[in-house]
Scaffold this active site. Structure first.
Site, short mmCIF file in Angstrom:
data_model
loop_
_atom_site.label_atom_id
_atom_site.label_comp_id
_atom_site.label_asym_id
_atom_site.label_seq_id
_atom_site.Cartn_x
_atom_site.Cartn_y
_atom_site.Cartn_z
N ASP A 46 -10.70 10.16 6.13
CA ASP A 46 -11.04 8.74 5.94
C ASP A 46 -12.55 8.52 5.98
O ASP A 46 -13.08 7.64 5.30
CB ASP A 46 -10.34 7.88 7.00
CG ASP A 46 -10.07 6.49 6.48
OD1 ASP A 46 -9.66 6.37 5.30
OD2 ASP A 46 -10.29 5.53 7.21
N CYS A 137 -7.17 -1.48 -0.30
CA CYS A 137 -7.70 -0.80 0.90
C CYS A 137 -7.89 -1.81 2.03
O CYS A 137 -7.38 -1.63 3.14
CB CYS A 137 -9.02 -0.13 0.53
SG CYS A 137 -10.00 0.40 1.93
N TYR A 141 -4.72 -2.54 5.25
CA TYR A 141 -4.97 -2.23 6.66
C TYR A 141 -4.86 -3.49 7.54
O TYR A 141 -4.37 -3.41 8.66
CB TYR A 141 -6.34 -1.57 6.84
CG TYR A 141 -6.30 -0.05 6.70
CD1 TYR A 141 -5.55 0.55 5.69
CD2 TYR A 141 -6.98 0.78 7.58
CE1 TYR A 141 -5.51 1.94 5.55
CE2 TYR A 141 -6.94 2.17 7.44
CZ TYR A 141 -6.20 2.73 6.42
OH TYR A 141 -6.17 4.10 6.29
N TYR A 168 -8.67 -2.95 13.21
CA TYR A 168 -8.19 -3.65 12.00
C TYR A 168 -7.48 -4.97 12.31
O TYR A 168 -7.23 -5.76 11.40
CB TYR A 168 -7.28 -2.72 11.18
CG TYR A 168 -8.07 -1.52 10.70
CD1 TYR A 168 -9.07 -1.67 9.74
CD2 TYR A 168 -7.86 -0.25 11.24
CE1 TYR A 168 -9.84 -0.59 9.33
CE2 TYR A 168 -8.63 0.84 10.83
CZ TYR A 168 -9.60 0.66 9.87
OH TYR A 168 -10.38 1.71 9.46
N GLU A 210 -2.76 4.42 -1.45
CA GLU A 210 -2.77 4.23 0.01
C GLU A 210 -1.58 4.97 0.64
O GLU A 210 -1.72 5.64 1.67
CB GLU A 210 -2.69 2.74 0.37
CG GLU A 210 -3.98 1.97 0.18
CD GLU A 210 -5.06 2.31 1.21
OE1 GLU A 210 -4.72 2.77 2.31
OE2 GLU A 210 -6.25 2.15 0.88
C1 LIG Z 1 -7.65 5.10 2.91
C2 LIG Z 1 -8.11 3.83 3.60
N1 LIG Z 1 -7.64 2.64 3.21
C3 LIG Z 1 -8.11 1.52 3.83
C4 LIG Z 1 -9.02 1.52 4.84
C5 LIG Z 1 -9.48 0.28 5.51
N2 LIG Z 1 -10.74 -0.13 5.05
C6 LIG Z 1 -9.48 2.77 5.21
N3 LIG Z 1 -10.38 2.93 6.19
N4 LIG Z 1 -9.01 3.95 4.59
#
Ligand SMILES: Cc1ncc(CN)c(N)n1
Length: 221
Positions: A46, A137, A141, A168, A210
């Site tokens: 990530d 994204c 979350y 989050y 995702e």
């Molecule tokens: C793969 C992914 N998707 C979403 C997020 C949240 N910004 C993240 N950190 N990483």
């Protein structure tokens, strides 16, 4: 087009997003039972992902031609930068992930495919295409944290993974996401049905990425 674009987009992915809440990786974080090596693997991937994600904002910004749009995108880019250093870097330190590991990690194909698709949507489209590529994204979350905490109210107190939910669920993140949704809905006023379908394809595709990312973290970690 009548109705909010965001409602239309969410309608397309309802089943897929329900699948996030049932994903063993997310349930594992919520119950505290997730193996730490899986989480470390996820965090490293990530971290690489966020570096590329910021570039999707940069490409989208290059299409913007008024200062209020540029300001919005600059602020959003800054939020991602903050997310990386508020959530990821402290976590990696706490889990004992070394600087060498961080520097040597390679992105998994699922990670590359996702960021490449977002970049392509931003490069080949206009500001709205870029923002919708960015949206799943941000929104997924916010959704996962909010909905998972309804099912597992003590998840935020978990010693290892509580901080992930806090990052989050916090109002700063949730409000930033709401602003992005509102901004997109404003830009989308009056778009054609053809444009709406293109945006729905971008959003659905990114939502599937995702899911692939969660699968990757679960299987490879
Ligand atoms: C793969 C992914 N998707 C979403 C997020 C949240 N910004 C993240 N950190 N990483």
């Amino acid at each position: 087009m009548s109705g909010k674009l965001s409602d239309y987009l969410l309608y397309q992915v309802e089943d897929l997003w329900q699948g996030y809440l049932e994903h063993p990786f997310i349930i594992g974080m919520a119950t505290g039972e997730l193996e730490e090596r899986k989480f470390s693997y996820y965090l490293l991937q990530d971290y690489l992902y966020l570096k590329e994600y910021i570039k999707v904002f940069a490409v989208t910004l290059s299409k913007a031609d008024d200062f209020s749009e540029i300001k919005f995108l600059l602020d959003s880019m800054n939020d991602i930068f903050e997310e990386t250093f508020r959530v990821h870097v402290p976590y990696m330190k706490r889990l004992g992930i070394s600087e060498e590991e961080i520097q040597s990690v390679q992105p998994h194909p699922s990670n590359i495919n996702y960021t490449n698709d977002m970049l392509l949507a931003a490069q080949s489209g206009d500001v709205l295409d870029g923002l919708v590529a960015i949206l799943s994204c941000s929104w997924s979350y916010a959704y996962i944290a909010r909905e998972t905490l309804k099912i597992y109210p003590t998840a935020m107190q978990d010693e290892r993974y509580g901080e992930w939910f806090e990052g989050y669920y916090c109002s700063e993140y949730q409000l930033g996401n709401e602003e992005l949704i509102q901004h997109i809905n404003q830009l989308a006023q009056g778009i054609t049905a053809e444009k709406r379908e293109r945006l729905a394809t971008i959003f659905t595709n990114c939502s599937q990425h995702e899911m692939n990312f969660w699968d990757m973290a679960w299987q490879q970690g």
